[in-house]
Design an enzyme around this catalytic site. Structure first.
Site, PDB file in Angstrom:
ATOM      1  N   SER A   1       0.846  -1.200   0.000  1.00 41.21           N
ATOM      2  CA  SER A   1       0.000   0.000   0.000  1.00 41.21           C
ATOM      3  C   SER A   1       0.878   1.246   0.000  1.00 41.21           C
ATOM      4  CB  SER A   1      -0.935  -0.037   1.214  1.00 41.21           C
ATOM      5  OG  SER A   1      -1.926   0.954   1.091  1.00 41.21           O
ATOM      6  N   ASN A   2       0.320   2.382   0.331  1.00 44.01           N
ATOM      7  CA  ASN A   2       1.105   3.621   0.376  1.00 44.01           C
ATOM      8  C   ASN A   2       0.636   4.491   1.542  1.00 44.01           C
ATOM      9  OD1 ASN A   2      -1.100   5.433  -0.608  1.00 44.01           O
ATOM     10  ND2 ASN A   2      -0.940   4.073  -2.380  1.00 44.01           N
ATOM     11  N   ARG A   3       1.257   5.657   1.700  1.00 42.39           N
ATOM     12  CA  ARG A   3       1.038   6.469   2.901  1.00 42.39           C
ATOM     13  C   ARG A   3      -0.215   7.346   2.859  1.00 42.39           C
ATOM     14  NH1 ARG A   3       5.616   6.253   5.984  1.00 42.39           N
ATOM     15  NH2 ARG A   3       7.557   5.872   4.847  1.00 42.39           N
TER      16      ARG A   3
END
Ligand code: CTP
Length: 405
Positions: A211-213
């Protein structure tokens, strides 16, 4: 433009229910949101809570039945009713519901409700049996047919110790609903806007994902700002911990592929699409059916590109909906401006919102953002750091200008 509650005159009617104490929290929240809140307590409400509480949190007089018979009494209810932008009765008891349904006007609150022409919002709280009674149900039906808006009741624990449908909606929920109702006739009324928000999660196996931030805060703030301006908002959201914006149609998804499917399903007849989500650019070529075990060896993951949702929408609109505006974000760590213009042109957008996510002041998870709007006609607007909600307000201004509203 601030939130649509600000500056509005709200009559908060409080009737005889143990939930009356929660009405004080509601009065306080409405006041903090900028409303002028005039509270009217029925006789039975005063058995549960003191008018001084309301006076203190609103900074305004709290009215009682005796005010109807005071010297200037013959006009107090007319004055209150005509000034009001909204009459909210929370909690509303079975007794007051019955009075409202049948036009009985025998106390200051029911008289005021009868004299008012503004929207009426009702948040019932009562014993589940009383709520389920055919008499109450008929009254509710009658009031709904006349345009009254109901919030709750919710299922849950009741004062009697029983569990059932009769619980007062939470003050936060009522506040959000009131905000939605008061924003309905805003500048973007009638416009249908689809947007994406949050990250996506690409599963590696049943317990792990890439995933990402992204926190989703920017997309949710834009959704709220557009709702506040009266737009009809459809929000396709990746996984976030944020409260869902009241009044939006929300479709919750997990992966980039699911996000793309949801967007394409809801694209029809939209006036604008805004791609705020941080969509994964790559996804594992396959998802293991069982948890991947460690073997002491290196593990190589094979990733394949995902579909670019924004580009797909932009291509689709040429075919089916040329009038739709398509807006993207460009999260960059270097050469923000140049990269953003490249994306604007390559993806055929009307506007790109560039943000430099490589700055010392973090953007991910923060409440503020620093963005530049670059439109297809060459206009560039560089904004200072501002709340993510304000970015949404600027977008609303862009729409107003584009659509000549
Ligand atoms: N976007 C999208 N679908 C993807 C990837 C990105 O819809 N699979 C959208 C984002 O929501 C954003 C815009 O495309 O509005 C730009 O995203 P960004 O990650 O900045 O750029 P990319 O096009 O993915 O290019 P790169 O990662 O190489 O910078």
């Amino acid at each position: 433009m601030s939130n649509p509650i600000a500056g509005k005159h709200i009559i908060l009617g409080v009737t005889g229910s143990i939930a009356a104490y929660k009405a004080a929290i509601l009065a306080s929240k409405l006041t903090q949101a900028g409303a002028k809140v005039d509270c009217i307590l029925t006789e039975s409400a005063t058995q549960f809570i003191n008018p001084l509480t309301f006076q203190t949190v609103t900074g305004r007089k709290a009215y009682l039945d005796q005010d109807l018979w005071a010297r200037e009494g013959h006009v107090v209810h007319i004055g209150l009713a005509h000034e009001a932008d909204l009459v909210l009765i929370a909690p509303v008891s079975a007794n007051t519901l019955a009075k409202l349904a049948h036009g009985i006007a025998d106390n200051l609150l029911s008289v005021t409700a009868l004299a008012a022409t503004c929207p009426l919002v009702l948040a019932p709280a009562m014993d589940a049996g009383m709520y389920a009674h055919p008499a109450t149900q008929q009254n509710v039906q009658m009031l709904k047919e006349r345009g009254a808006e109901f919030i709750g009741p919710k299922p849950g624990h009741l004062a009697s110790g029983l569990v059932g449908l009769g619980r007062f909606a939470e003050p936060e929920t009522i506040l959000s609903r009131v905000r939605f109702l008061l924003g309905k006739n805003g500048r973007l009324a009638g416009k249908r806007i689809l947007l994406t928000a949050g990250p996506t999660q690409e599963a590696l196996d049943p317990v792990r994902y890439i995933s990402n931030r992204s926190s989703g805060k920017q997309g949710y703030a834009i959704a709220q700002a557009l709702l506040d301006e009266g737009a009809t908002v459809t929000l396709v959201s990746g996984p976030t911990n944020l409260p869902l914006p009241e009044g939006a149609q929300v479709i919750e998804v997990t992966s980039a592929a699911e996000m793309k499917d949801a967007v394409m399903t809801h694209l029809k007849d939209k006036d604008a699409f805004i791609s705020v989500a941080a969509v994964a650019d790559f996804t594992p070529s396959s998802t293991a059916g069982e948890k991947i075990k460690k073997t002491g060896q290196d593990l190589t993951l094979e990733l394949v590109p995902t579909v670019d949702i924004l580009r797909t929408v932009s291509e689709e609109r040429r075919r089916s909906n040329p009038g739709m505006l398509v807006i993207g974000f460009a999260a960059e760590t270097t050469q923000t401006y140049q990269n953003a213009i490249k994306k604007l042109q390559e993806k055929g957008l009307d506007l790109i919102i560039a943000n430099d996510v490589g700055q010392p002041q973090p953007v991910f998870g923060a409440d503020e953002n620093k963005v530049t709007f670059i439109s297809a006609d060459g206009q560039v607007q560089e904004f200072p750091w501002m709340p993510k909600y304000t970015v949404g307000e600027k977008l609303a201004d862009f729409f107003v200008q584009k659509w000549g509203l």
